[in-house]
Structures are given as structure tokens and as C-alpha cells.
Design a protein around this motif. Structure first.
Motif, short mmCIF file in Angstrom:
data_model
loop_
_atom_site.label_atom_id
_atom_site.label_comp_id
_atom_site.label_asym_id
_atom_site.label_seq_id
_atom_site.Cartn_x
_atom_site.Cartn_y
_atom_site.Cartn_z
N SER A 154 -9.05 -5.87 150.24
CA SER A 154 -9.29 -6.93 151.20
C SER A 154 -10.76 -7.74 150.65
CB SER A 154 -9.14 -6.88 152.52
OG SER A 154 -10.12 -5.83 153.15
N VAL A 155 -11.48 -6.99 150.18
CA VAL A 155 -12.66 -7.66 149.91
C VAL A 155 -12.86 -7.91 148.38
CG1 VAL A 155 -13.92 -6.22 151.79
CG2 VAL A 155 -13.91 -5.26 149.42
N ILE A 156 -12.02 -7.64 147.50
CA ILE A 156 -12.12 -8.15 146.19
C ILE A 156 -11.08 -9.24 145.93
CG2 ILE A 156 -12.50 -5.75 145.22
CD1 ILE A 156 -9.60 -6.17 144.17
N ASP A 157 -11.37 -10.10 144.91
CA ASP A 157 -10.53 -11.22 144.65
C ASP A 157 -9.61 -10.82 143.65
OD1 ASP A 157 -9.38 -13.47 143.73
OD2 ASP A 157 -11.18 -14.32 143.64
N ALA A 158 -8.18 -10.30 144.11
CA ALA A 158 -7.76 -9.98 143.11
C ALA A 158 -7.17 -10.56 141.90
CB ALA A 158 -6.08 -9.60 143.88
N GLU A 159 -7.50 -11.96 141.85
CA GLU A 159 -7.21 -12.64 140.68
C GLU A 159 -7.90 -12.61 139.56
OE1 GLU A 159 -6.49 -16.97 141.86
OE2 GLU A 159 -4.95 -16.12 143.60
N THR A 160 -9.50 -12.21 140.04
CA THR A 160 -10.27 -11.97 139.14
C THR A 160 -10.84 -10.67 138.74
OG1 THR A 160 -12.18 -12.47 140.73
CG2 THR A 160 -11.31 -14.37 139.70
N PHE A 161 -10.31 -9.70 139.65
CA PHE A 161 -10.86 -8.39 139.40
C PHE A 161 -10.67 -7.84 138.07
CE2 PHE A 161 -9.96 -3.88 139.69
CZ PHE A 161 -11.14 -3.32 140.21
N ASN A 162 -9.38 -7.89 137.81
CA ASN A 162 -8.79 -7.31 136.28
C ASN A 162 -9.76 -7.92 135.08
OD1 ASN A 162 -7.12 -5.41 137.29
ND2 ASN A 162 -5.38 -6.70 137.32
N HIS A 163 -9.84 -9.39 135.31
CA HIS A 163 -10.58 -9.92 134.26
C HIS A 163 -12.02 -9.73 134.31
CE1 HIS A 163 -12.23 -13.12 131.49
NE2 HIS A 163 -13.15 -13.49 132.55
N ARG A 164 -12.59 -9.42 135.34
CA ARG A 164 -14.08 -8.87 135.56
C ARG A 164 -14.23 -7.63 135.07
NH1 ARG A 164 -17.86 -12.30 135.40
NH2 ARG A 164 -19.22 -10.58 136.17
N LEU A 165 -13.33 -6.79 135.43
CA LEU A 165 -13.40 -5.25 134.99
C LEU A 165 -13.31 -5.15 133.26
CD1 LEU A 165 -13.43 -2.43 135.51
CD2 LEU A 165 -10.93 -2.31 135.76
N ARG A 166 -12.30 -5.96 132.62
CA ARG A 166 -12.50 -5.97 131.32
C ARG A 166 -13.64 -6.52 130.61
NH1 ARG A 166 -7.24 -7.82 132.29
NH2 ARG A 166 -7.68 -10.01 131.94
N LEU A 167 -14.56 -7.35 131.16
CA LEU A 167 -15.91 -8.04 130.67
C LEU A 167 -16.60 -6.92 130.98
CD1 LEU A 167 -15.83 -11.60 131.87
CD2 LEU A 167 -15.60 -10.87 129.75
#
Length: 70
Positions: A47-60
Motif C-alpha cells: 500500500s505504500v508503493i506506487d504499483a504502476e511505477t515500481f517495476n520500472h524503477r526497479l529495472r532502472l
């Protein structure tokens, strides 16, 4: 009845200065300890992460790891 906060698991954690400052800021703003802040973040991770950007930020982050280690 709320679950009792027992910090029974300890682990050595290394983090960047930026991450440590963010942890300190979170704890100070919330009026809790750094241990409690980490516990909160991980207990409520979804609930504290933005699920829409999490995977993108992790890849970066993963793509930059080797450069950051040097």
C-alpha cells in the motif's frame, strides 16, 4: 486487539546515504524510530508503493547497479 510490536528480527543492512537520509526523514516526520519506520514500510509494502511505477524503477535501479558499485 492490535498486534504487539516486537522487533525480533535483526539483520545488518547497508544502504546509500540518500536512502539513509530518506529513512531518517520518514522516521522523524512520523515521530517513530528508524526500526519502526522500516517495519512500517515492509509490513505495508503493497500500500505504500506506487504499483504502476515500481517495476520500472526497479529495472532502472538494477540497470545502474554495476555503475554504482564502481
Amino acid at each position: 486487539m492490535p498486534k504487539r510490536l516486537r522487533l525480533t528480527r535483526r539483520f545488518p543492512a547497508a544502504m546509500t546515504n540518500d536512502a539513509y537520509r530518506a529513512l531518517q526523514t520518514l522516521a522523524a516526520q512520523a515521530g517513530i524510530t528508524q526500526d519502526e519506520a522500516l517495519t512500517f514500510v515492509f509490513e505495508h509494502f503493497n500500500s505504500v508503493i506506487d504499483a504502476e511505477t515500481f517495476n520500472h524503477r526497479l529495472r532502472l535501479f538494477k540497470a545502474e547497479l554495476e555503475d554504482r558499485k564502481a
